[in-house]
Design an enzyme around this catalytic site. Structure first.
Site, PDB file in Angstrom:
ATOM      1  N   GLU A   1       0.822  -1.215   0.000  1.00 25.49           N
ATOM      2  CA  GLU A   1       0.000   0.000   0.000  1.00 25.49           C
ATOM      3  C   GLU A   1       0.858   1.269   0.000  1.00 25.49           C
ATOM      4  O   GLU A   1       0.444   2.306  -0.523  1.00 25.49           O
ATOM      5  CB  GLU A   1      -0.896   0.029   1.240  1.00 25.49           C
ATOM      6  CG  GLU A   1      -1.681   1.323   1.368  1.00 25.49           C
ATOM      7  CD  GLU A   1      -2.542   1.364   2.615  1.00 25.49           C
ATOM      8  OE1 GLU A   1      -3.763   1.412   2.454  1.00 25.49           O
ATOM      9  OE2 GLU A   1      -2.004   1.332   3.736  1.00 25.49           O
ATOM     10  N   ASP A   2       2.056   1.160   0.579  1.00 27.90           N
ATOM     11  CA  ASP A   2       2.882   2.369   0.695  1.00 27.90           C
ATOM     12  C   ASP A   2       3.457   2.831  -0.636  1.00 27.90           C
ATOM     13  O   ASP A   2       3.974   3.941  -0.732  1.00 27.90           O
ATOM     14  CB  ASP A   2       4.015   2.123   1.709  1.00 27.90           C
ATOM     15  CG  ASP A   2       3.458   1.969   3.111  1.00 27.90           C
ATOM     16  OD1 ASP A   2       2.520   2.725   3.454  1.00 27.90           O
ATOM     17  OD2 ASP A   2       3.932   1.094   3.852  1.00 27.90           O
TER      18      ASP A   2
ATOM     19  N   ARG B   1      13.017   1.491   1.510  1.00 33.58           N
ATOM     20  CA  ARG B   1      11.795   1.119   0.802  1.00 33.58           C
ATOM     21  C   ARG B   1      11.691   1.726  -0.596  1.00 33.58           C
ATOM     22  O   ARG B   1      10.766   1.432  -1.333  1.00 33.58           O
ATOM     23  CB  ARG B   1      10.566   1.499   1.658  1.00 33.58           C
ATOM     24  CG  ARG B   1      10.605   0.842   3.046  1.00 33.58           C
ATOM     25  CD  ARG B   1       9.257   0.733   3.684  1.00 33.58           C
ATOM     26  NE  ARG B   1       8.348   0.016   2.807  1.00 33.58           N
ATOM     27  CZ  ARG B   1       7.051  -0.100   3.008  1.00 33.58           C
ATOM     28  NH1 ARG B   1       6.515   0.457   4.071  1.00 33.58           N
ATOM     29  NH2 ARG B   1       6.279  -0.754   2.166  1.00 33.58           N
TER      30      ARG B   1
ATOM     31  N   HIS C   1       2.145   5.711  10.421  1.00 33.04           N
ATOM     32  CA  HIS C   1       1.388   6.309   9.317  1.00 33.04           C
ATOM     33  C   HIS C   1       0.034   6.801   9.819  1.00 33.04           C
ATOM     34  O   HIS C   1      -0.478   6.300  10.829  1.00 33.04           O
ATOM     35  CB  HIS C   1       1.107   5.259   8.231  1.00 33.04           C
ATOM     36  CG  HIS C   1       2.299   4.831   7.429  1.00 33.04           C
ATOM     37  ND1 HIS C   1       2.622   3.515   7.223  1.00 33.04           N
ATOM     38  CD2 HIS C   1       3.234   5.547   6.758  1.00 33.04           C
ATOM     39  CE1 HIS C   1       3.708   3.436   6.460  1.00 33.04           C
ATOM     40  NE2 HIS C   1       4.102   4.655   6.172  1.00 33.04           N
TER      41      HIS C   1
ATOM     42  N   CYS D   1      -2.180  -1.921   5.001  1.00 30.13           N
ATOM     43  CA  CYS D   1      -0.853  -1.848   4.355  1.00 30.13           C
ATOM     44  C   CYS D   1      -0.561  -3.005   3.419  1.00 30.13           C
ATOM     45  O   CYS D   1       0.305  -2.907   2.559  1.00 30.13           O
ATOM     46  CB  CYS D   1       0.272  -1.879   5.379  1.00 30.13           C
ATOM     47  SG  CYS D   1      -0.003  -1.007   6.872  1.00 30.13           S
TER      48      CYS D   1
HETATM   49  N1  GLY Z   1       7.693  -1.887   8.846  1.00 29.20           N
HETATM   50  C1  GLY Z   1       6.884  -1.083   8.022  1.00 29.20           C
HETATM   51  C2  GLY Z   1       7.537   0.185   7.656  1.00 29.20           C
HETATM   52  O1  GLY Z   1       8.243   0.712   8.476  1.00 29.20           O
HETATM   53  O2  GLY Z   1       7.410   0.723   6.614  1.00 29.20           O
END
Ligand code: GLY
Length: 253
Positions: free
Chosen positions: A65-66, A85, A161, A246
């Protein structure tokens, strides 16, 4: 038919980022079974599931989702605030483009993570968090304003979030575990829930929400409001500050 984008957990899941929680052991085999159960719950409700390419080098890649947020027919490819990420978005973009959705992308110095975006009607509440910054929100606003969306910035300090703290029911009522909500008065209608894990719901349809099995008292509260609740176990993801939202991108067409 609504579509679900997901990515299976990396064998390195236990190394995922942690911001507000202490690291505790994560059972990778259990995580895989919980993920299977999560996906199966959507399939059972008629959702069409698309699996993104595995990203085993990214411990948090399962929290897809992020990386993408869909507004009507526009998919916004994010630029995660966590360096670890950033590499997750390329494969997410490929999957979205293959599905035919037009895309736009957040550019440096902007950062935005999908967990910070809560859509209610034509309003996008966006968490100003450790992962999403002002330039990222400004870029999102510039993309969405011509499409008739309002973007409301919500400062976040207590959780990772925005949607770690609050989500919305099918009627637009925002729910959250009050101790982890910076300012409930931001929302037109806010209902507190009795468990932190109960703050995250995914709307499956007008009458049904999917939520964590870790929050049975919240499930009762929502059933008391006339909702059907589908509960799934996601404990191994909750240990990594993840939740039911998420783990997927929902494309409702
Ligand atoms: N562990 C999920 C995040 O920090 O993005």
């Amino acid at each position: 038919m609504p579509r679900l984008l997901v990515r299976r957990p990396s064998p390195r899941l236990a190394d995922g980022e942690l911001t507000h929680l202490e690291r505790v052991p994560v059972d990778a085999a259990l995580a895989q079974r919980q993920w299977d159960g999560y996906v199966a719950a959507f399939r059972a409700r008629g959702w069409d599931v698309t699996e993104l390419a595995p990203a085993d080098e990214h411990p948090d890649g399962v929290f897809v989702e992020d990386t993408v947020v869909v507004f009507d027919d526009l998919a916004v490819i994010t630029r995660p605030g966590a360096d670890s990420r950033r590499g997750e978005t390329a494969s997410a973009r490929r999957a979205v483009e293959a599905s035919g959705l037009p895309t736009a992308a957040i550019q440096a110095p902007g950062t935005l993570e999908g967990g910070d975006v809560l859509k209610i009607g034509r309003t996008a509440y966006v968490g100003l968090s450790s992962r999403t910054n002002e330039p990222g929100i400004a870029q999102l606003r510039a993309l969405l304003a011509p499409r008739g969306w309002d973007v409301v910035t919500v400062p976040i300090t207590t959780v990772l979030h925005l949607k770690t703290g609050v989500t919305a029911l099918p009627d637009g009522t925002v729910i959250g575990y009050e101790r982890l909500v910076d300012d409930p008065s931001v929302y037109e209608r806010f209902v507190p829930v009795p468990e932190a894990e109960g703050s995250a719901v995914v709307v499956l349809d007008e009458h049904t929400v999917l939520m964590s099995a870790s929050a049975p008292r919240t499930a009762e509260l929502l059933q008391g409001r006339g909702l059907e609740v589908v509960a799934v176990a996601v404990t191994e993801f909750e240990k990594l500050e993840g939740c039911v939202t998420c783990l997927s991108v929902r494309v409702r067409g």
